[in-house]
Design a protein around this motif. Structure first.
Motif: not given
Length: 374
Positions: A107-134
């Motif tokens: 149970g010694r675990v929590d998580v912090m979520l974020g969008r990430g702002n490194t543009g090239p990373v998104y397509p490596w995982f099949g996503e588009d940074i322009r859609q970051a918020v949705p």
């Protein structure tokens, strides 16, 4: 556990040491990170958090692997991320990974979520940074359901639907990890945290205090708007950066070459300009104490303070010395001073134990009211 948590976060950069030109190997940097986490526990800190990066010169591409290993080498410290990329990870995999980690770490675990702002990373995982918020909004909505519902049927815009999906393993004690939403500058993330009644972590390391104040005020206002409690009861975390020596002049002299060459802020404002304009504190332990206590003046009473110590090419020996100063001279004073005048209705920092107790109390209240009705 005290009302506030103090700890460190790492971004896991592999940076040449500008004083001697040596660069650690990726292997050295990963092993050093484990040692730093162990040392954080040894000196009495509450939290160790790792970032997630998928590009050089960073090494923490698999945070839960790293945290699982650290869990086996520690006993007490809370393990978190800073941040987990909700945009480019699959919510199903996040849910699975953190459930397993919860069980391993008791149970010694929590998580912090974020969008990430490194543009090239998104397509490596099949996503588009322009859609970051949705992407963030949709994926987090699914992640919450995966941790809370036994069978999930779901359809969205950005991934294939789920039909009759059951998470295995379920979260420890049926209590999902506490979620922080980390952001430097995005109001939509403060809004998302407020909507769900989650924690908001303002990174607070590159921007002036006035900016952090506005972001935290927005989150607190919206937290109350959505009916989770009073503004002062919202769950806030802050980042920070420090470099300390017993003597302030020694700290400035030693840190200057690292500051001047650091990828994140080198070759820009001078060290003096940057420390004047942002919360970066380079000086004596007392100066760090005074500066950090000042954070409460503009964000109110808060729950978690994490410091960045191990970046910009600083050698492991130096980082461990920083942790000694933090654990022995700084954090005990911060714990004591932050407790002074803290209202009783301001929540303590979230832990698995107090989330479980809260859930059990709500269940017994519900049982009692059902009994009265019947």
């Amino acid at each position: 556990m005290s009302a506030m948590q103090f700890g460190i976060f790492t971004v896991g950069d592999v940076t040449p040491d500008p004083t001697n030109g040596t660069t650690p190997t990726e292997h050295d940097r990963i092993q050093a990170t484990v040692r730093i986490a162990q040392k954080a526990e040894e000196v009495g800190l509450d939290v160790f958090a790792t970032g997630e990066h998928h590009n050089p010169p960073f090494v923490p591409s698999s945070p839960t692997t790293l945290l699982g290993f650290i869990a086996a080498r520690t006993e007490r410290i809370i393990l978190s991320t800073s941040t987990t990329l909700i945009t480019t990870n699959d919510p199903v995999k996040i849910a699975e990974d953190f459930s397993v980690l919860q069980h391993l770490a008791e149970g010694r675990v929590d998580v912090m979520l974020g969008r990430g702002n490194t543009g090239p990373v998104y397509p490596w995982f099949g996503e588009d940074i322009r859609q970051a918020v949705p992407l963030t909004v949709e994926k987090y909505g699914l992640l919450r359901r995966l941790w809370r519902e036994e069978v999930v049927n779901w359809k969205g815009e950005f991934r294939t639907p789920l039909q009759g999906f059951t998470l295995a393993p379920q979260p420890l004690d049926a209590v999902p990890p506490f979620v922080w939403h980390g952001s430097i500058r995005t109001p939509e993330i403060a809004e998302l945290a407020a909507y769900y009644g989650d924690g908001f972590f303002a990174n607070h390391i590159f921007w002036p205090a006035s900016h952090t104040k506005k972001m935290v005020e927005l989150y607190r206002r919206r937290y109350a708007h959505y009916g989770h409690g009073e503004e002062r009861q919202a769950i806030v975390g802050l980042g920070g950066q420090v470099f300390m020596r017993k003597n302030s002049q020694d700290a400035v002299r030693e840190f200057r070459p690292y500051f001047d060459e650091a990828p994140v802020y080198g070759h820009g404002p001078s060290l003096e300009e940057f420390t004047a304009q942002t919360p970066l504190t380079v000086g004596s332990p007392q100066e760090v104490i005074d500066r950090t206590l000042g954070f409460r003046d503009y964000v109110g009473d808060y729950q978690r303070q994490l410091f960045l110590l191990d970046h910009a090419g600083l050698p492991l020996k130096t980082v461990l010395e920083q942790l000694d100063l933090l654990g022995e001279e700084v954090v005990p004073v911060l714990r004591r001073e932050f407790a002074v005048g803290r209202p009783d209705d301001v929540p303590d920092a979230p832990t698995h134990a107090n989330l479980l107790a809260k859930r059990d109390a709500e269940d017994s209240d519900a049982d009692a009211s059902n009994g009265e009705r019947s």
